[in-house]
Design a protein around this motif. Sequence first.
Motif, PDB file in Angstrom:
ATOM      1  N   UNK A 226      35.653  63.089  42.643  1.00 31.70           N
ATOM      2  CA  UNK A 226      34.986  63.939  43.440  1.00 31.70           C
ATOM      3  C   UNK A 226      35.956  64.270  44.870  1.00 31.70           C
ATOM      4  N   UNK A 227      36.606  63.125  45.257  1.00 31.31           N
ATOM      5  CA  UNK A 227      37.194  63.142  46.561  1.00 31.31           C
ATOM      6  C   UNK A 227      38.697  62.825  46.498  1.00 31.31           C
ATOM      7  N   UNK A 228      39.181  62.290  45.712  1.00 29.30           N
ATOM      8  CA  UNK A 228      40.598  61.822  45.235  1.00 29.30           C
ATOM      9  C   UNK A 228      41.357  62.959  44.728  1.00 29.30           C
ATOM     10  N   UNK A 229      40.937  63.052  43.316  1.00 30.26           N
ATOM     11  CA  UNK A 229      41.427  63.975  42.462  1.00 30.26           C
ATOM     12  C   UNK A 229      41.742  65.354  42.999  1.00 30.26           C
ATOM     13  N   UNK A 230      40.850  66.194  43.865  1.00 29.90           N
ATOM     14  CA  UNK A 230      40.984  67.583  44.061  1.00 29.90           C
ATOM     15  C   UNK A 230      42.073  67.769  45.146  1.00 29.90           C
ATOM     16  N   UNK A 231      42.293  66.657  45.678  1.00 25.14           N
ATOM     17  CA  UNK A 231      43.457  66.789  46.819  1.00 25.14           C
ATOM     18  C   UNK A 231      44.835  66.589  46.545  1.00 25.14           C
ATOM     19  N   UNK A 232      44.846  66.227  45.134  1.00 20.33           N
ATOM     20  CA  UNK A 232      46.282  66.018  44.648  1.00 20.33           C
ATOM     21  C   UNK A 232      46.962  67.194  44.028  1.00 20.33           C
ATOM     22  N   UNK A 233      48.031  67.451  44.452  1.00 19.78           N
ATOM     23  CA  UNK A 233      48.622  68.798  43.981  1.00 19.78           C
ATOM     24  C   UNK A 233      49.354  68.570  42.559  1.00 19.78           C
ATOM     25  N   UNK A 234      49.898  67.331  42.241  1.00 24.72           N
ATOM     26  CA  UNK A 234      50.676  67.069  41.279  1.00 24.72           C
ATOM     27  C   UNK A 234      49.507  66.995  39.921  1.00 24.72           C
ATOM     28  N   UNK A 235      50.021  67.768  38.870  1.00 26.19           N
ATOM     29  CA  UNK A 235      49.133  67.879  37.683  1.00 26.19           C
ATOM     30  C   UNK A 235      48.830  66.423  36.911  1.00 26.19           C
ATOM     31  N   UNK A 236      49.891  65.818  36.807  1.00 25.60           N
ATOM     32  CA  UNK A 236      50.196  64.638  36.048  1.00 25.60           C
ATOM     33  C   UNK A 236      49.185  63.474  36.844  1.00 25.60           C
ATOM     34  N   UNK A 237      49.361  63.550  38.054  1.00 25.39           N
ATOM     35  CA  UNK A 237      48.730  62.285  38.912  1.00 25.39           C
ATOM     36  C   UNK A 237      47.202  62.843  38.865  1.00 25.39           C
ATOM     37  N   UNK A 238      46.843  63.985  38.974  1.00 26.55           N
ATOM     38  CA  UNK A 238      45.561  64.429  38.674  1.00 26.55           C
ATOM     39  C   UNK A 238      44.992  64.100  37.407  1.00 26.55           C
ATOM     40  N   UNK A 239      45.502  64.194  36.433  1.00 30.05           N
ATOM     41  CA  UNK A 239      45.314  64.018  35.277  1.00 30.05           C
ATOM     42  C   UNK A 239      44.794  62.715  34.770  1.00 30.05           C
ATOM     43  N   UNK A 240      45.917  61.635  35.619  1.00 26.40           N
ATOM     44  CA  UNK A 240      45.599  60.058  35.485  1.00 26.40           C
ATOM     45  C   UNK A 240      44.552  59.775  36.016  1.00 26.40           C
ATOM     46  N   UNK A 287      42.600  51.104  33.888  1.00 22.30           N
ATOM     47  CA  UNK A 287      43.694  50.259  34.719  1.00 22.30           C
ATOM     48  C   UNK A 287      45.144  51.004  34.757  1.00 22.30           C
ATOM     49  N   UNK A 288      45.707  51.125  33.433  1.00 21.18           N
ATOM     50  CA  UNK A 288      46.748  51.715  33.272  1.00 21.18           C
ATOM     51  C   UNK A 288      47.000  53.104  34.031  1.00 21.18           C
ATOM     52  N   UNK A 289      46.059  53.858  33.625  1.00 16.93           N
ATOM     53  CA  UNK A 289      45.983  55.311  34.241  1.00 16.93           C
ATOM     54  C   UNK A 289      46.008  55.350  35.816  1.00 16.93           C
ATOM     55  N   UNK A 290      44.988  54.445  36.216  1.00 17.53           N
ATOM     56  CA  UNK A 290      44.660  54.280  37.801  1.00 17.53           C
ATOM     57  C   UNK A 290      45.940  53.705  38.457  1.00 17.53           C
ATOM     58  N   UNK A 291      46.444  52.552  38.213  1.00 20.04           N
ATOM     59  CA  UNK A 291      47.896  52.119  38.732  1.00 20.04           C
ATOM     60  C   UNK A 291      49.038  52.992  38.914  1.00 20.04           C
ATOM     61  N   UNK A 292      49.220  53.661  37.306  1.00 13.78           N
ATOM     62  CA  UNK A 292      50.286  54.826  37.658  1.00 13.78           C
ATOM     63  C   UNK A 292      49.995  55.995  38.518  1.00 13.78           C
ATOM     64  N   UNK A 293      48.469  56.300  38.620  1.00 17.66           N
ATOM     65  CA  UNK A 293      48.081  57.417  39.570  1.00 17.66           C
ATOM     66  C   UNK A 293      48.512  57.259  40.937  1.00 17.66           C
TER      67      UNK A 293
END
Length: 300
Positions: A226-240, A287-293
């Motif tokens: 709700x808070x972190x993902x919507x403010x991310x412009x990069x699609x890959x980071x948002x998907x992670x 874990x992996x997706x979070x750390x990468x993001x």
Amino acid sequence: MTVLVNLIVTLGMLYVVPAGLRLIDPAGLRTAARLWPVPAALGALCLWLPRGIPATALAALYAAAALALATRAPARLLEARRRSRADGSAGGAPPRTTVSGPAEVAVCTALVSPSIAATALVAERAGYRLFGFDLDILALTVPHFHFAGFTAALVAGLVCRAGATAPAIAPGSAPGSATLSRWAAYSVPGGTLLVLLGYFVDDWAELAGAVVLTTGMWAVALLTWRNIRPGVRDRTTGALLGTSAAVLVATMLLALWWAAGEATGITHPTLTWMAATHGLGNALGFALCSVLAWRRLTVD
């Protein structure tokens, strides 16, 4: 199950921990993060050897590094408290990497967790039933404290830190987000500790820990989505970020089911099934997706 658990632990040792250390404090933990792959490689190698002296010796070297890392936690807490007092008297905001309070509690929990995992690893590789626990339980304690211990506490701390000191990352924070992020940063370490204590008490205590840990992880998932993902412009980071949040809903529900089954006797998944679902999902999906993001967020 052994091969799957070993692969999960290897991922945690070789990538998740050193990458997480760079997220905690890029400057203060730079050397530790750079050198970590050396003892981690020894620890990972011992997983694939038969139980005995060589495997135990390699595990002990990894444990020494993990214990050295754990000693950083008290110093960080004291330094955070000192800076918080100084900044409070000066009217300033705490630095990004030394946020006091709940975020620092979560981060310090992450620093201590690998030492618990490594202690269990040494005992398991030696074939010694530490505190009377079966070797299978000791083997599962290793991934648990690399992921539920280290990574979950790390991400809870990062989410709390982002809300407290980097509002630009979460510009659309809903009312109550600050309270929820503090709850997550306290309840994830608290739930992890309660689960550990449950090992020594009974299944009901472990269930209580699972409930606290699950609510904390679901809070992390909600704040991330709700808070972190919507403010991310990069699609890959948002998907992670989106993947890590969504996966937590399912994996922690499985954790509750298993803990409830152990306490009440209702039908519940076996440990093998839990490793293949809850364990693998948390390792890769969370874990992996979070750390990468979060690594991508810090680079951006």
